[in-house]
Write a protein that holds these residues in place. Structure first.
Motif, PDB file in Angstrom:
ATOM      1  N   ASP A  93      15.542  65.086  44.130  1.00 46.51           N
ATOM      2  CA  ASP A  93      14.657  64.065  43.536  1.00 46.51           C
ATOM      3  C   ASP A  93      15.414  63.130  42.598  1.00 46.51           C
ATOM      4  O   ASP A  93      14.820  62.225  42.017  1.00 46.51           O
ATOM      5  N   LEU A  94      16.708  63.371  42.422  1.00 43.81           N
ATOM      6  CA  LEU A  94      17.501  62.396  41.662  1.00 43.81           C
ATOM      7  C   LEU A  94      17.759  61.164  42.514  1.00 43.81           C
ATOM      8  O   LEU A  94      17.990  60.070  41.995  1.00 43.81           O
ATOM      9  N   HIS A  95      17.734  61.365  43.835  1.00 47.74           N
ATOM     10  CA  HIS A  95      18.127  60.275  44.734  1.00 47.74           C
ATOM     11  C   HIS A  95      17.055  59.919  45.770  1.00 47.74           C
ATOM     12  O   HIS A  95      16.785  58.750  46.014  1.00 47.74           O
ATOM     13  N   MET A  96      16.434  60.935  46.360  1.00 54.94           N
ATOM     14  CA  MET A  96      15.527  60.656  47.486  1.00 54.94           C
ATOM     15  C   MET A  96      14.182  60.112  47.010  1.00 54.94           C
ATOM     16  O   MET A  96      13.742  60.398  45.896  1.00 54.94           O
ATOM     17  N   ALA A  97      13.518  59.380  47.910  1.00 53.09           N
ATOM     18  CA  ALA A  97      12.131  58.993  47.637  1.00 53.09           C
ATOM     19  C   ALA A  97      11.303  60.277  47.644  1.00 53.09           C
ATOM     20  O   ALA A  97      11.539  61.170  48.468  1.00 53.09           O
ATOM     21  N   ALA A  98      10.346  60.388  46.725  1.00 57.52           N
ATOM     22  CA  ALA A  98       9.601  61.644  46.561  1.00 57.52           C
ATOM     23  C   ALA A  98       8.961  62.098  47.876  1.00 57.52           C
ATOM     24  O   ALA A  98       8.989  63.285  48.214  1.00 57.52           O
ATOM     25  N   ARG A  99       8.427  61.146  48.652  1.00 55.65           N
ATOM     26  CA  ARG A  99       7.759  61.522  49.906  1.00 55.65           C
ATOM     27  C   ARG A  99       8.760  62.133  50.888  1.00 55.65           C
ATOM     28  O   ARG A  99       8.480  63.145  51.544  1.00 55.65           O
ATOM     29  N   ASP A 100       9.944  61.543  50.984  1.00 57.24           N
ATOM     30  CA  ASP A 100      10.970  62.052  51.926  1.00 57.24           C
ATOM     31  C   ASP A 100      11.441  63.432  51.503  1.00 57.24           C
ATOM     32  O   ASP A 100      11.643  64.334  52.310  1.00 57.24           O
ATOM     33  N   ARG A 101      11.649  63.571  50.214  1.00 50.64           N
ATOM     34  CA  ARG A 101      12.137  64.858  49.724  1.00 50.64           C
ATOM     35  C   ARG A 101      11.080  65.960  49.930  1.00 50.64           C
ATOM     36  O   ARG A 101      11.395  67.081  50.313  1.00 50.64           O
ATOM     37  N   LYS A 102       9.815  65.603  49.723  1.00 50.03           N
ATOM     38  CA  LYS A 102       8.753  66.604  49.910  1.00 50.03           C
ATOM     39  C   LYS A 102       8.613  66.953  51.398  1.00 50.03           C
ATOM     40  O   LYS A 102       8.332  68.102  51.751  1.00 50.03           O
ATOM     41  N   ALA A 103       8.834  65.974  52.271  1.00 48.84           N
ATOM     42  CA  ALA A 103       8.784  66.260  53.719  1.00 48.84           C
ATOM     43  C   ALA A 103       9.918  67.230  54.083  1.00 48.84           C
ATOM     44  O   ALA A 103       9.721  68.170  54.862  1.00 48.84           O
ATOM     45  N   ASP A 104      11.083  67.026  53.508  1.00 52.00           N
ATOM     46  CA  ASP A 104      12.216  67.921  53.789  1.00 52.00           C
ATOM     47  C   ASP A 104      11.994  69.306  53.194  1.00 52.00           C
ATOM     48  O   ASP A 104      12.362  70.322  53.789  1.00 52.00           O
ATOM     49  N   LEU A 105      11.399  69.305  52.019  1.00 49.26           N
ATOM     50  CA  LEU A 105      11.067  70.580  51.374  1.00 49.26           C
ATOM     51  C   LEU A 105      10.166  71.391  52.304  1.00 49.26           C
ATOM     52  O   LEU A 105      10.385  72.592  52.525  1.00 49.26           O
ATOM     53  N   ALA A 106       9.179  70.715  52.903  1.00 48.28           N
ATOM     54  CA  ALA A 106       8.255  71.395  53.819  1.00 48.28           C
ATOM     55  C   ALA A 106       8.979  71.827  55.095  1.00 48.28           C
ATOM     56  O   ALA A 106       8.770  72.935  55.601  1.00 48.28           O
ATOM     57  N   ALA A 127      20.574  58.036  29.367  1.00 47.46           N
ATOM     58  CA  ALA A 127      20.849  58.548  30.717  1.00 47.46           C
ATOM     59  C   ALA A 127      22.063  59.469  30.697  1.00 47.46           C
ATOM     60  O   ALA A 127      22.092  60.498  31.393  1.00 47.46           O
ATOM     61  N   GLU A 128      23.055  59.139  29.868  1.00 48.75           N
ATOM     62  CA  GLU A 128      24.257  59.986  29.764  1.00 48.75           C
ATOM     63  C   GLU A 128      23.905  61.329  29.121  1.00 48.75           C
ATOM     64  O   GLU A 128      24.415  62.375  29.525  1.00 48.75           O
ATOM     65  N   MET A 174      12.682  59.961  41.550  1.00 50.23           N
ATOM     66  CA  MET A 174      11.681  59.898  40.474  1.00 50.23           C
ATOM     67  C   MET A 174      12.137  60.560  39.179  1.00 50.23           C
ATOM     68  O   MET A 174      11.478  60.444  38.154  1.00 50.23           O
ATOM     69  N   LEU A 175      13.266  61.298  39.230  1.00 50.60           N
ATOM     70  CA  LEU A 175      13.711  61.999  38.023  1.00 50.60           C
ATOM     71  C   LEU A 175      14.568  61.104  37.131  1.00 50.60           C
ATOM     72  O   LEU A 175      15.403  60.348  37.623  1.00 50.60           O
ATOM     73  N   TYR A 176      14.399  61.247  35.817  1.00 52.12           N
ATOM     74  CA  TYR A 176      15.214  60.512  34.831  1.00 52.12           C
ATOM     75  C   TYR A 176      15.259  59.015  35.168  1.00 52.12           C
ATOM     76  O   TYR A 176      16.331  58.415  35.278  1.00 52.12           O
ATOM     77  N   ALA A 177      14.054  58.447  35.332  1.00 50.32           N
ATOM     78  CA  ALA A 177      13.923  57.070  35.832  1.00 50.32           C
ATOM     79  C   ALA A 177      14.723  56.071  34.990  1.00 50.32           C
ATOM     80  O   ALA A 177      14.738  56.164  33.751  1.00 50.32           O
ATOM     81  N   ARG A 178      15.336  55.140  35.672  1.00 59.81           N
ATOM     82  CA  ARG A 178      16.088  54.076  34.983  1.00 59.81           C
ATOM     83  C   ARG A 178      15.187  53.286  34.034  1.00 59.81           C
ATOM     84  O   ARG A 178      15.644  52.752  33.035  1.00 59.81           O
ATOM     85  N   SER A 179      13.885  53.222  34.409  1.00 63.21           N
ATOM     86  CA  SER A 179      12.955  52.454  33.568  1.00 63.21           C
ATOM     87  C   SER A 179      12.867  53.036  32.147  1.00 63.21           C
ATOM     88  O   SER A 179      12.475  52.344  31.214  1.00 63.21           O
ATOM     89  N   LEU A 180      13.220  54.312  32.008  1.00 64.17           N
ATOM     90  CA  LEU A 180      13.206  54.936  30.679  1.00 64.17           C
ATOM     91  C   LEU A 180      14.512  54.740  29.923  1.00 64.17           C
ATOM     92  O   LEU A 180      14.544  54.850  28.701  1.00 64.17           O
ATOM     93  N   PHE A 181      15.578  54.487  30.661  1.00 58.36           N
ATOM     94  CA  PHE A 181      16.899  54.473  30.027  1.00 58.36           C
ATOM     95  C   PHE A 181      17.615  53.131  30.227  1.00 58.36           C
ATOM     96  O   PHE A 181      17.430  52.206  29.422  1.00 58.36           O
ATOM     97  N   GLU A 182      18.372  52.987  31.306  1.00 64.37           N
ATOM     98  CA  GLU A 182      19.185  51.779  31.479  1.00 64.37           C
ATOM     99  C   GLU A 182      18.351  50.499  31.349  1.00 64.37           C
ATOM    100  O   GLU A 182      18.761  49.544  30.688  1.00 64.37           O
ATOM    101  N   ASP A 183      17.175  50.478  31.985  1.00 61.71           N
ATOM    102  CA  ASP A 183      16.363  49.249  31.988  1.00 61.71           C
ATOM    103  C   ASP A 183      15.849  48.894  30.599  1.00 61.71           C
ATOM    104  O   ASP A 183      15.398  47.770  30.360  1.00 61.71           O
ATOM    105  N   ARG A 184      15.869  49.864  29.679  1.00 58.94           N
ATOM    106  CA  ARG A 184      15.440  49.605  28.305  1.00 58.94           C
ATOM    107  C   ARG A 184      16.630  49.485  27.368  1.00 58.94           C
ATOM    108  O   ARG A 184      16.500  49.641  26.151  1.00 58.94           O
ATOM    109  N   GLY A 185      17.803  49.279  27.973  1.00 61.73           N
ATOM    110  CA  GLY A 185      19.008  49.122  27.156  1.00 61.73           C
ATOM    111  C   GLY A 185      19.462  50.428  26.530  1.00 61.73           C
ATOM    112  O   GLY A 185      20.083  50.435  25.466  1.00 61.73           O
TER     113      GLY A 185
END
Ligand code: SR1
Ligand code: MG
Length: 417
Positions: free
Chosen positions: A152-165, A335-336, A319-330
């Motif tokens: 979930d650091l990289h995949m779209a949540a739907r794709d990752r959940k399909a693979d999980l299943a 994130a580090e 969806m994990l550690y979204a950029r919108s919370l870190f890099e995108d807010r300066g």
């Protein structure tokens, strides 16, 4: 689809001779194909088929555990998981990191794949005392890329959940790991076996409450933390090498589990190789080999961290550690900080998984050739005892160990006796 039938050297050309995936590689003259069964693993049939224009490998699952026999049934669907894992690993780690798949037949539980030659199983090379120059980098990259990009650091949540299943049904192979790695070594399980001189140490380990609790916490993590698509059986027998090429094979145990499992299992097998070297010293000193193994362990972990960090900074699109919370807010430092925490958790957990892997390969059902090929039983027991004590230390004290150098220094201390 015809119902499942195990191939034999005699029936293979007749049964697979009409497949373009084979004739394209081997040539049309099926009568000229030469077939050898070379499987020496615990589970499957493996054939090398050579024709006038090339060669392929045909791997077929059996409906039981080959190592034990028909008394231990095992579903053919493991071939399905192996096929789907190979495809994903190639996409995530890159072409040429796993054997190319040429054909998959689900009903016959068979995969036709590229024949890797002149590759040798890494474990055999390490037993022979060969220092492969590339494996630290190649394996570090492989684990970082497959583990990061399957999560979930990289995949779209739907794709990752399909693979999980998709992989959730690999229940029986997970069950093997759950029992053989985390539980059986710590009690008198029926199929366990070990070098008799280890008896007092085995009794000590089985009475070790801290160790047993830790092994069960690790089992809990293995079963409950569906973090990424794991190889699931990433030891040195699952890697084929030349001086210039490294391929990871056999991902039939693939499922969604904790990242640290693949890394820990891999490193454990290098540490076991390290402790086994003195048992192979009849043809000369293995001092340089021991140094090489510790350097390789350091390199796998360093390359893993560097590549994982690079992917964190450049491919963190899940969806994990979204950029919108870190890099995108300066706040790139946020994130580090999060990356540091994630790597720290992987580190502490991998030590635990590595510790129990050392135990199960010496006390459980499925042993390692590294130790098994030491004919002198007394010598073998000395090597195995070192690995057992090492495994106990890193599993139980994993939260208080801070660097790979510290672990390697401890290994060197145990080795010196
Ligand atoms: C019954 S299977 C025993 C072992 O062989 C495989 O390679 C896995 O490591 C498994 O734990
Ligand atoms: Mg295997």
């Amino acid at each position: 689809n015809a119902s499942f039938e195990a191939l034999t050297v005699e029936t293979l050309p007749g049964r697979l001779g009409a497949l373009a995936a084979l004739t394209d590689h081997l040539g049309d003259d099926v009568s000229a194909w030469r077939v050898r069964e070379v499987g020496d693993g615990n589970l499957n049939l493996v054939f090398i088929v050579e024709g006038s224009t090339g060669s392929v490998v045909v791997k077929q699952a059996l409906p039981y555990v080959r190592l034990v026999g028909e008394s231990w049934p095992l579903p053919l669907k493991r071939s399905f998981f192996e096929y789907h894992a190979l495809i994903r690993q190639e996409a995530r780690a890159g072409k040429g990191t796993v054997p190319a798949v040429l054909h998959f037949d689900e009903a016959q539980a068979l995969i036709v794949m590229e024949y890797l030659t002149p590759h040798i199983i890494l474990r055999k090379e390490l037993i022979a005392g060969r220092e492969l120059p590339r494996i630290g980098v190649d394996l570090g990259l492989f684990v970082a890329r497959t583990l990061f990009r399957g999560s979930d650091l990289h995949m779209a949540a739907r794709d990752r959940k399909a693979d999980l299943a998709l992989f959730a049904d690999n229940v029986e192979l997970c069950d093997i790991t759950e029992n053989l790695v985390f539980t059986d070594p710590y009690f008198e399980a029926k199929l366990n076996h070990y070098t008799p001189a280890l008896e007092p140490l085995v009794a000590e380990l089985r009475a070790d409450r801290d160790l047993k609790v830790e092994a069960q916490r690790l089992k809990h993590l293995f079963a409950a933390n569906a973090e990424t698509l794991l190889h699931g059986d990433l030891h040195t027998g699952s890697v084929m090498v030349t001086d210039t090429d490294t391929r990871v094979i056999d991902p039939e145990f693939a499922f969604y589990g904790p990242m640290a499992f693949d890394v820990g299992m891999m490193l454990a097998n290098f540490w076991m190789s390290y402790f086994s070297q003195s048992g192979h010293e009849q043809d000369g000193s293995r001092e340089s080999m021991r140094a090489y193994l510790l350097e390789t362990i350091t390199s796998i972990w360093a390359v893993f961290r560097t590549e994982f960090s690079r992917l964190w900074r450049s491919e963190r699109s899940g969806m994990l550690y979204a950029r919108s919370l870190f890099e995108d807010r300066g706040d790139p430092l946020g994130a580090e900080q999060a990356l540091d925490r994630v790597l720290h958790d992987i580190w502490q957990d991998l030590l635990g998984f590595a510790g129990v892997e050392c135990h199960r390969r010496i006390l459980g059902l499925a042993h390692n050739a590294d130790f098994e090929t030491i004919e002198d039983e007394a010598k073998r027991a000395v090597c195995e005892a070192k690995a057992l004590r090492f495994g106990r230390h890193i599993a139980v004290n994993r939260r208080a160990i801070h660097s790979i150098e510290e672990v390697n220094a401890f290994a060197a201390l145990i080795e010196k006796g």
